[in-house]
Design a protein around this motif. Structure first.
Motif, PDB file in Angstrom:
ATOM      1  N   TRP A 115       0.831  -1.200   0.000  1.00 39.71           N
ATOM      2  CA  TRP A 115       0.000   0.000   0.000  1.00 39.71           C
ATOM      3  C   TRP A 115       0.868   1.253   0.000  1.00 39.71           C
ATOM      4  N   ASN A 116       0.584   2.171  -0.919  1.00 34.52           N
ATOM      5  CA  ASN A 116       1.259   3.458  -0.969  1.00 34.52           C
ATOM      6  C   ASN A 116       0.585   4.394   0.036  1.00 34.52           C
ATOM      7  N   THR A 117       1.318   4.832   1.055  1.00 34.25           N
ATOM      8  CA  THR A 117       0.704   5.628   2.122  1.00 34.25           C
ATOM      9  C   THR A 117       0.327   7.039   1.668  1.00 34.25           C
ATOM     10  N   GLU A 118       0.952   7.524   0.610  1.00 34.52           N
ATOM     11  CA  GLU A 118       0.644   8.873   0.128  1.00 34.52           C
ATOM     12  C   GLU A 118      -0.612   8.879  -0.741  1.00 34.52           C
ATOM     13  N   GLU A 122      -2.657   6.268  -0.967  1.00 34.54           N
ATOM     14  CA  GLU A 122      -3.612   5.342  -0.352  1.00 34.54           C
ATOM     15  C   GLU A 122      -4.172   4.373  -1.391  1.00 34.54           C
ATOM     16  N   SER A 171       7.291  -2.859  13.160  1.00 31.77           N
ATOM     17  CA  SER A 171       5.967  -2.230  13.166  1.00 31.77           C
ATOM     18  C   SER A 171       5.127  -2.598  14.381  1.00 31.77           C
ATOM     19  N   GLU A 214      -5.063   0.207  12.793  1.00 31.25           N
ATOM     20  CA  GLU A 214      -5.146   1.570  12.262  1.00 31.25           C
ATOM     21  C   GLU A 214      -4.130   2.493  12.924  1.00 31.25           C
ATOM     22  N   LEU A 273      -0.754   2.075  11.343  1.00 36.26           N
ATOM     23  CA  LEU A 273      -0.790   2.591   9.973  1.00 36.26           C
ATOM     24  C   LEU A 273      -0.681   4.118   9.978  1.00 36.26           C
ATOM     25  N   LYS A 274      -1.445   4.778  10.847  1.00 34.87           N
ATOM     26  CA  LYS A 274      -1.406   6.241  10.920  1.00 34.87           C
ATOM     27  C   LYS A 274      -0.025   6.728  11.361  1.00 34.87           C
ATOM     28  N   SER A 330       2.405   6.402   8.438  1.00 37.78           N
ATOM     29  CA  SER A 330       2.167   7.477   7.467  1.00 37.78           C
ATOM     30  C   SER A 330       2.720   8.801   7.984  1.00 37.78           C
ATOM     31  N   VAL A 356       3.481   0.354   2.992  1.00 42.10           N
ATOM     32  CA  VAL A 356       3.232  -0.574   4.088  1.00 42.10           C
ATOM     33  C   VAL A 356       2.580  -1.851   3.558  1.00 42.10           C
ATOM     34  N   ILE A 401      -4.129  -4.000   6.022  1.00 43.45           N
ATOM     35  CA  ILE A 401      -4.364  -3.600   4.632  1.00 43.45           C
ATOM     36  C   ILE A 401      -5.122  -4.702   3.908  1.00 43.45           C
TER      37      ILE A 401
END
Length: 239
Positions: free
Chosen positions: A25-28, A30, A180, A214, A217-218, A221, A228, A233
């Motif tokens: 997953w691309n965090t920018e 999404e 993580s 979550e 993940l936050k 980011s 990630v 995800i």
């Protein structure tokens, strides 16, 4: 181990394995930008045990190549146009005498993989000495010449990891899931990841594995981690 070994031998002989794919997953943006191929068997056996058995029986290269080939074959052709495909590979496979012929053959049989397949070099402790071999560097250069991408897998937050990143200049670096775990509540991990991002070259994409909630993940980011992967995800699945 007797019955398990027998089952694994049968799985290897009859090719009773398949692949599931887990998105990255691309965090920018999404959005999903890639999938990692993960080997599965029928009956279900831990993949670590399968490769361990292959090493003991002297057929690790053959099984690793069979897994790589199957991962490419089962990946939907339309996906190559939109997403990269991450495939695990052992250092010993990379330096095997037959590997150059094999990889050129795969490129000829599946031309759509050019520029779209990322080889994740496995951090197998038993093969740590291979990383310093001239042949290892030569094979990485060969993959780059053939327009494959390189990822270092399961790195830890340490000075050794930074040295590897600077030495091999990979396209992607995948941090071990221990980095993580409880990230949102660990200032030390947050500082270590920030330091790693600062020291890494701009063209290296850091991927944080093991994102399972979550909060983490936050936090990832917020730290500026570009990519990630984890159960939060999506779990691995057939495509």
């Amino acid at each position: 181990m007797g019955e398990a070994a027998l089952n694994i031998s049968n799985i290897m002989r009859q090719r009773l394995f398949f692949h599931e794919y887990q998105p990255l997953w691309n965090t920018e943006t999404e959005e999903i930008f890639a999938y990692e191929a993960l080997i599965r068997t029928s009956p279900i056996i831990n993949p670590v045990l399968i490769f361990h058995f292959g090493r003991e029986r002297g057929v690790l290269y053959e099984f690793d190549i069979a897994s790589i080939t199957n991962a490419i074959k089962e990946y939907p052709e339309s996906y190559y146009q939109k997403y990269h495909l991450f495939i695990n590979i052992f250092p010993s496979t990379l330096v095997h005498p037959d590997f150059p012929t094999l990889i050129r053959g795969l490129l000829q049989d599946y031309p759509m993989i050019s520029g779209k397949v990322v080889f994740e070099i496995n951090e197998e402790p038993l093969e740590s000495m291979i990383w310093d071999a001239d042949t290892f560097v030569e094979r990485i250069n060969l993959l780059r010449e053939l327009e494959f991408l390189i990822a270092l897998d399961d790195l830890r937050l340490s000075s050794v990891s930074v040295k590897k990143i600077l030495k091999y200049s990979p396209d992607f670096v995948k941090l071990d899931r221990s980095c993580s775990r409880h990230l949102a509540h660990s200032i030390n991990k947050q500082k270590a990841i920030h330091s790693l991002l600062t020291k890494s070259e701009d063209n290296v994409v850091i991927v944080l594995e093991g994102i399972e909630n979550e909060e983490d993940l936050k936090t990832a980011s917020h730290l500026g981690i570009p990519a990630v992967q984890g159960y939060y995800i999506s779990r691995p699945h057939r495509l």
